[in-house]
Design an enzyme around this catalytic site. Sequence first.
Site, PDB file in Angstrom:
ATOM      1  N   TYR A 136       0.866  -1.178   0.000  1.00 29.96           N
ATOM      2  CA  TYR A 136       0.000   0.000   0.000  1.00 29.96           C
ATOM      3  C   TYR A 136       0.904   1.230   0.000  1.00 29.96           C
ATOM      4  O   TYR A 136       1.498   1.574   1.022  1.00 29.96           O
ATOM      5  CB  TYR A 136      -0.905  -0.024   1.229  1.00 29.96           C
ATOM      6  N   LYS A 164      -1.063  -1.217  -4.267  1.00 26.80           N
ATOM      7  CA  LYS A 164      -2.174  -0.263  -4.251  1.00 26.80           C
ATOM      8  C   LYS A 164      -1.554   1.113  -4.410  1.00 26.80           C
ATOM      9  O   LYS A 164      -0.894   1.616  -3.498  1.00 26.80           O
ATOM     10  CB  LYS A 164      -2.963  -0.363  -2.947  1.00 26.80           C
ATOM     11  N   ILE A 206      -9.440  -0.241  -5.314  1.00 28.65           N
ATOM     12  CA  ILE A 206      -9.780  -0.376  -3.902  1.00 28.65           C
ATOM     13  C   ILE A 206     -10.466   0.913  -3.483  1.00 28.65           C
ATOM     14  O   ILE A 206      -9.893   1.999  -3.589  1.00 28.65           O
ATOM     15  CB  ILE A 206      -8.535  -0.658  -3.049  1.00 28.65           C
TER      16      ILE A 206
END
Length: 297
Positions: A136, A164, A206
């Site tokens: 992330y 991400k 996401i």
Amino acid sequence: MKVNWRGVYPAVTTQFKEDFSIDHHSNSKMLEQLIAEGVHGIIVCGTVGENCSLSAEEKREVMRQAVEVAAGRVPVLSGVAETTTALAAEYAKDAEEIGIDGLMVLPGMVYRSTEDEAIYHYQQVAAATKLPIMIYNNPITYGVDVSIEGMKVLSAIDNIVAVKEATEDTRRITELYREFGDRFIVFGGVDDIALESLMLGATGWISGLTNVFPQESVKIFNLASEGRYEEAREIWRWFLPLLRLDTIPTLVQCIKFAEQLAGRGSERVRGPRLPLKGEQRAYVEKLYQEAVENRPK
């Protein structure tokens, strides 16, 4: 390591009872509804799930419940947001034992890492588990950017399979593909540039606001995947004002309040967060009502 992660993965909220204990019944109902409405995966214990407001055992309870409810129908990933590398590695081991499908790993919390320290953190967590890992990368919130050079280091680790991308710079998506080809699965991680990210090749999104309007989110992804961008843009332009709520410090309260307005959950948050009030509360309610009144057919 090959995984088939693609599509819209809501970062789900954690629902609380009036005494602020976890409302497992509401969590199950929410997960069932999202899966029925076509989401492609689930993220628990992310920022929107108030990871850092949960005790160690509560996090594990949330994971167990999500795995049980999903029952293999969609992948379930868990955020890993711990204060130390050792605790993050322990969490990864427990998540693997619980049966989670993968991990979305954040840098160490509280302490603002250098890039080298963040890379070390990711390396150690990856070494502690056989689970596939998504990095992330959110320098705006967490203060450290894992650059393309940093990703070169992480590319040597087989179970680091995805990123991400939440730098808010869509150029990074192209840079990742130019440098690594298909080595990493790339998810867009910022709601209000998700369509641009999909157009540039991101294979997943996401999302926080998907908790409120999952069907429209899935439709945007499906249309973009088919190259039907004109149709996707129509829904996107309707959705954008709400999606911008994902990029402000009170995003958790905004999303939970919108869920409550939609009859999909409660706005209760754990301190130090407090429910929205005053002008900001009225603004979110106005955006939601306008969205409902003008909802695409």
